[in-house]
Scaffold this active site. Structure first.
Site, mmCIF file in Angstrom:
data_model
loop_
_atom_site.group_PDB
_atom_site.id
_atom_site.type_symbol
_atom_site.label_atom_id
_atom_site.label_comp_id
_atom_site.label_asym_id
_atom_site.label_seq_id
_atom_site.Cartn_x
_atom_site.Cartn_y
_atom_site.Cartn_z
ATOM 1 N N LYS A 1 8.021 4.663 12.205
ATOM 2 C CA LYS A 1 8.646 4.484 10.894
ATOM 3 C C LYS A 1 7.712 5.120 9.861
ATOM 4 O O LYS A 1 6.853 4.445 9.301
ATOM 5 C CB LYS A 1 8.834 2.985 10.604
ATOM 6 C CG LYS A 1 10.087 2.659 9.779
ATOM 7 C CD LYS A 1 10.124 3.270 8.410
ATOM 8 C CE LYS A 1 9.056 2.690 7.506
ATOM 9 N NZ LYS A 1 8.965 3.449 6.229
ATOM 10 N N GLU B 1 -8.119 -1.198 -5.310
ATOM 11 C CA GLU B 1 -7.917 0.170 -4.832
ATOM 12 C C GLU B 1 -6.941 0.895 -5.749
ATOM 13 O O GLU B 1 -5.819 0.447 -5.936
ATOM 14 C CB GLU B 1 -7.386 0.174 -3.403
ATOM 15 C CG GLU B 1 -7.275 1.583 -2.825
ATOM 16 C CD GLU B 1 -6.759 1.621 -1.410
ATOM 17 O OE1 GLU B 1 -5.760 0.925 -1.139
ATOM 18 O OE2 GLU B 1 -7.345 2.333 -0.580
ATOM 19 N N GLU C 1 -4.780 -0.715 9.667
ATOM 20 C CA GLU C 1 -5.750 0.137 8.961
ATOM 21 C C GLU C 1 -5.332 0.192 7.503
ATOM 22 O O GLU C 1 -4.283 0.759 7.182
ATOM 23 C CB GLU C 1 -5.752 1.530 9.578
ATOM 24 C CG GLU C 1 -6.357 1.552 10.954
ATOM 25 C CD GLU C 1 -6.388 2.960 11.516
ATOM 26 O OE1 GLU C 1 -6.549 3.108 12.712
ATOM 27 O OE2 GLU C 1 -6.220 3.917 10.730
HETATM 28 O O1 TXE Z 1 1.646 1.705 1.467
HETATM 29 P P1 TXE Z 1 2.671 0.702 2.048
HETATM 30 P P2 TXE Z 1 1.923 2.827 0.458
HETATM 31 C C1 TXE Z 1 -2.920 1.898 0.180
HETATM 32 C C2 TXE Z 1 -3.111 2.500 -1.186
HETATM 33 C C3 TXE Z 1 -1.717 2.613 -1.705
HETATM 34 C C4 TXE Z 1 -1.100 1.373 -1.152
HETATM 35 C C5 TXE Z 1 0.383 1.499 -1.079
HETATM 36 O O2 TXE Z 1 -3.811 1.586 -1.998
HETATM 37 O O3 TXE Z 1 -1.655 2.602 -3.114
HETATM 38 O O4 TXE Z 1 -1.643 1.258 0.162
HETATM 39 O O5 TXE Z 1 0.651 2.739 -0.411
HETATM 40 C C6 TXE Z 1 5.850 0.635 5.393
HETATM 41 N N1 TXE Z 1 7.214 -4.080 6.936
HETATM 42 N N2 TXE Z 1 -2.909 2.879 1.237
HETATM 43 O O6 TXE Z 1 3.098 2.585 -0.416
HETATM 44 O O7 TXE Z 1 3.645 0.183 1.073
HETATM 45 C C7 TXE Z 1 6.167 1.727 4.406
HETATM 46 O O8 TXE Z 1 7.540 2.091 4.459
HETATM 47 C C8 TXE Z 1 6.954 -2.962 7.652
HETATM 48 C C9 TXE Z 1 -4.046 2.989 2.117
HETATM 49 O O9 TXE Z 1 1.993 4.037 1.358
HETATM 50 O O10 TXE Z 1 1.808 -0.242 2.736
HETATM 51 C C10 TXE Z 1 5.255 2.844 4.884
HETATM 52 O O11 TXE Z 1 5.825 3.514 5.982
HETATM 53 N N3 TXE Z 1 6.614 -1.777 7.099
HETATM 54 C C11 TXE Z 1 -3.666 3.605 3.414
HETATM 55 C C12 TXE Z 1 4.015 2.071 5.331
HETATM 56 O O12 TXE Z 1 4.443 0.734 5.545
HETATM 57 C C13 TXE Z 1 6.492 -1.724 5.763
HETATM 58 C C14 TXE Z 1 -2.880 4.872 3.217
HETATM 59 C C15 TXE Z 1 2.914 2.067 4.291
HETATM 60 O O13 TXE Z 1 3.507 1.622 3.097
HETATM 61 C C16 TXE Z 1 6.724 -2.850 4.936
HETATM 62 C C17 TXE Z 1 -1.780 4.634 2.343
HETATM 63 C C18 TXE Z 1 7.106 -4.063 5.580
HETATM 64 N N4 TXE Z 1 7.352 -5.162 4.878
HETATM 65 C C19 TXE Z 1 -1.811 3.663 1.374
HETATM 66 N N5 TXE Z 1 6.523 -2.460 3.638
HETATM 67 C C20 TXE Z 1 -4.836 3.963 4.325
HETATM 68 N N6 TXE Z 1 -5.618 2.997 4.758
HETATM 69 O O14 TXE Z 1 -4.986 5.125 4.654
HETATM 70 C C21 TXE Z 1 6.175 -1.170 3.666
HETATM 71 N N7 TXE Z 1 6.164 -0.716 4.927
#
Ligand code: TXE
Length: 480
Positions: free
Chosen positions: A172, A383, A247
Site C-alpha cells: 500500500k 519532526e 520505521e
Molecule cells: O506518513 P503517514 P506521511 C513522517 C514525517 C511526515 C509524517 C507524515 O514526519 O511529516 O511522517 O508523513 C499509510 N493504517 N515520515 O503522511 O501518514 C499512508 O497511506 C495504515 C517519516 O507519509 O504515516 C502511507 O502509505 N496505513 C517517514 C503511509 O501510511 C496508513 C517517511 C505513511 O503515511 C494509515 C515519511 C492507517 N491508519 C513520513 N494512515 C520515515 N521514517 O522515513 C496512513 N497510512
C-alpha cells in the site's frame, strides 16, 4: 491518466470506481488519478497473495533469486523513465531520483536476491544425545506500507526481502506518490513474477491502509511513515499479534565539535539539512555547534545554504524541488511562523521563492536556517520534515549529549570531531539507531536500519530483514 491496482498479475480498476487526484508538486496541478481503494480491493489482493503463497514459498531459493534479479535488470533498463516519474510525482530534483532513489531500488532487489542465497541457520549438538537445528520458514502474506518521501526506494526495501524469503506481498504505497509503484507492476509483469506474489493497492491510509493492517490473513506488517500513524496501526494490530516493523520519524542531531573539519562539516551539513527538500527521516534537522566555532560555522553554513537553489525539478542544476503536497508545505510553514513567534532568528529562507510560469503555484520553500530557539520548544522537539533546520551553540560534550538526546525521537545522528576517543564515546552514548561520524547518509545495506524511542520498533536491513521476514523454528532431534 488513471492508475490501476496491480492484483494477481493484472492491472484492475478499484471496485468502487472511486479515484484520488494525484497532484504534481512543482505545479500544484492534478496530473493523474490513483484508485481510492477500499477494504473490498484489499480483500481481493490478499486473497490473490494467499493463493500464490504456497507455490512461491516452496519455489527454490535460486529461482526466487533469479526472478528478483530479472526485476532489478528490467527496472534498471527503465531508470530514466522511473527517475522522471519519481521527480514529477514527489517533487524532488530529477538528478536525485536518477542517482539515489531508483538506483537504490535496483540495489534493494539485487541485494536481497543474492543475500537470501547465503542465509545461514544454526544447529546445536546436545552432548551427543540430541541435535537442535533452526528451521526458517516465510511468514505468509506481508502487508507492506510505504511513505511518500522516497517512494520506490522505501517500498522496494520491503518488497525485496519479503519476496526473496518466500513471502507474498500486498503493498500500500502512499497515495501522495503512487506513480513509480504503479510502473513497478509493469516491470513485475515483464519479469514474469508469478501472479499474486506481489500486489499493489492504492488508496488512503485510513481506508486501504487500515484494511490491510487489520486483515486477518496478513500476519506481518512492515510500515514506514509517521509516528502518529504508527500509534494508530499499533493499537489495531496489537490484539492480532502480528509481526511488525515500524520505521518512523526522526529529529536528528548533527553535532559539530570545535576540533571538527569545519569546511567538510559545512558542506555535508547542507546536504543533510536540505537533500530531498529535507524530506528524509535521516536528515540532521537540529545542528549543534561548539560555541568557540559557532559564529564561523553559522556564517559559512548560511553562505552554503544560499547556493542551494530551488526550482524546476527537471533542471539538473537545481538543488531542491517542491515539497510533496500543499498540506505538507503548510505544515512546514507553520513551524517557521511558530519559530518567529518564539523569538527565533530566521537567518536565511523562511519564505517561498518567486517562480514564474507553470511553477508559480508549486509547493516550493526556500531552505531555512533558524537560530536562537529554546531547545525544548516545539520547533526543536517535533519532526518538521522539510527544508528547515535549527542551529544552536553548546559549551561542552556533556551539554551536547543532553541536547542531542533531549527529544522523544531516536533515529539517527551525525557527529563531527577529530578526536577518535570522543567519537566512539559520544556515538555510543547517543540514543538512536544510526550514527555517522564525520559523514552522513553513507548506507551499507548489510547494516541494521531503524530507530529507538518514538522512531520505531525493529530493524530491517541485511540479515535483519531476512530474519524479520522469516520465522525461526527450533527442531530438536534425539538419538535414542
Ligand atoms: O506518513 P503517514 P506521511 C513522517 C514525517 C511526515 C509524517 C507524515 O514526519 O511529516 O511522517 O508523513 C499509510 N493504517 N515520515 O503522511 O501518514 C499512508 O497511506 C495504515 C517519516 O507519509 O504515516 C502511507 O502509505 N496505513 C517517514 C503511509 O501510511 C496508513 C517517511 C505513511 O503515511 C494509515 C515519511 C492507517 N491508519 C513520513 N494512515 C520515515 N521514517 O522515513 C496512513 N497510512
Amino acid at each position: 491518466m488513471d492508475l490501476a491496482n496491480f492484483i494477481d498479475g493484472k492491472f484492475v480498476s478499484p471496485i468502487s470506481g472511486a479515484y484520488l487526484d494525484n497532484f504534481e508538486p512543482a505545479t500544484g496541478l492534478v496530473y493523474s488519478r490513483c484508485p481510492a481503494s477500499t477494504a473490498a480491493d484489499v480483500d481481493v489482493a490478499v486473497a490473490a497473495a494467499k493463493r500464490a503463497f504456497p507455490a512461491w514459498a516452496s519455489t527454490r531459493v535460486e529461482e526466487r533469486s533469479r526472478t528478483l534479479l530479472r526485476v532489478a535488470d528490467l527496472l534498471e533498463a527503465r531508470l530514466e523513465e522511473f527517475a522522471r516519474a519519481e521527480s514529477q510525482d514527489q517533487g524532488k530534483p530529477i538528478w536525485l531520483a536518477r542517482t539515489v532513489d531508483i538506483p537504490r531500488a535496483v540495489s534493494n532487489f539485487r541485494f536481497f536476491a543474492t543475500a537470501v542465497l547465503h542465509q545461514a541457520s544454526e544447529s546445536f549438538d546436545m552432548d551427543g544425545v540430541a541435535l537442535n537445528y533452526t528451521h526458517r520458514r516465510p511468514v505468509g502474506v506481508a502487508g507492506l506500507i510505504s511513505p511518500w518521501n522516497l517512494p520506490l526506494y522505501l517500498l522496494t526495501w520491503k518488497i525485496g526481502p519479503a519476496l526473496a524469503t518466500g513471502n507474498t506481498a500486498v503493498c500500500k504505497p502512499s497515495e501522495l506518490t503512487p506513480m513509480t509503484a504503479y510502473l513497478l507492476g509493469e516491470v513485475m509483469q515483464e519479469a514474469q513474477l508469478p501472479d499474486g506474489v506481489c500486489n499493489m493497492v492504492f488508496g488512503t491510509g485510513p481506508q486501504a491502509g487500515a484494511a490491510l493492517t487489520g486483515h486477518r490473513d496478513v500476519p506481518l506488517i512492515s510500515f514506514t511513515g509517521g509516528t502518529t500513524t504508527a500509534e494508530i496501526i499499533n493499537r489495531q494490530i496489537a490484539p492480532m499479534f502480528k509481526k511488525s516493523s515500524l520505521e518512523l520519524g526522526g529529529k536528528n542531531p548533527n553535532v559539530i565539535f570545535s576540533d571538527a573539519n569545519i569546511e567538510k562539516a559545512v558542506a555535508t551539513s547542507v546536504r543533510s539539512s536540505f537533500l530531498n527538500q529535507g524530506e528524509i527521516c535521516l536528515c540532521g534537522s537540529r545542528i549543534f555547534v561548539q560555541e568557540s566555532v559557532y559564529k564561523d560555522f553559522l556564517a559559512r553554513f548560511i553562505s552554503a545554504t544560499r547556493a542551494w537553489t530551488v526550482g524546476d525539478p527537471s533542471d539538473d542544476n537545481v538543488k531542491m524541488g517542491a515539497l510533496v503536497s500543499r498540506g505538507h508545505l503548510d505544515k512546514v510553514l507553520g513551524y517557521v511562523d511558530l519559530a518567529r513567534q518564539l523569538g527565533g532568528t530566521i537567518e536565511i529562507g523562511g519564505d517561498q521563492p518567486r517562480l514564474n510560469g507553470k511553477f508559480k503555484n508549486g509547493y516550493f520553500l526556500n531552505p531555512t536556517v533558524i537560530s536562537g530557539l529554546d531547545p525544548l520548544c516545539d520547533v526543536m522537539q517535533e519532526e518538521i520534515f522539510g527544508p528547515v533546520v535549527t542551529v544552536t551553540p553548546f559549551r561542552d560534550e556533556t551539554e551536547a549529549l543532553e541536547l542531542a538526546n533531549g527529544v522523544k525521537y531516536g533515529l539517527a545522528a551525525s557527529v563531527w570531531t577529530s578526536d577518535v576517543s570522543r567519537a566512539h564515546r559520544f556515538a555510543q552514548s547517543l540514543e538512536c539507531g544510526i550514527v555517522w561520524v564525520n559523514c552522513w547518509l553513507k548506507r551499507d545495506l548489510r547494516t541494521p536500519f531503524g530507530g529507538v524511542k518514538a522512531s520505531g520498533i525493529g530493524r530491517e536491513g541485511g540479515t535483519y530483514s531476512l530474519d524479520f521476514y522469516t520465522e525461526p523454528k527450533n527442531i530438536c532431534m534425539a538419538w535414542e
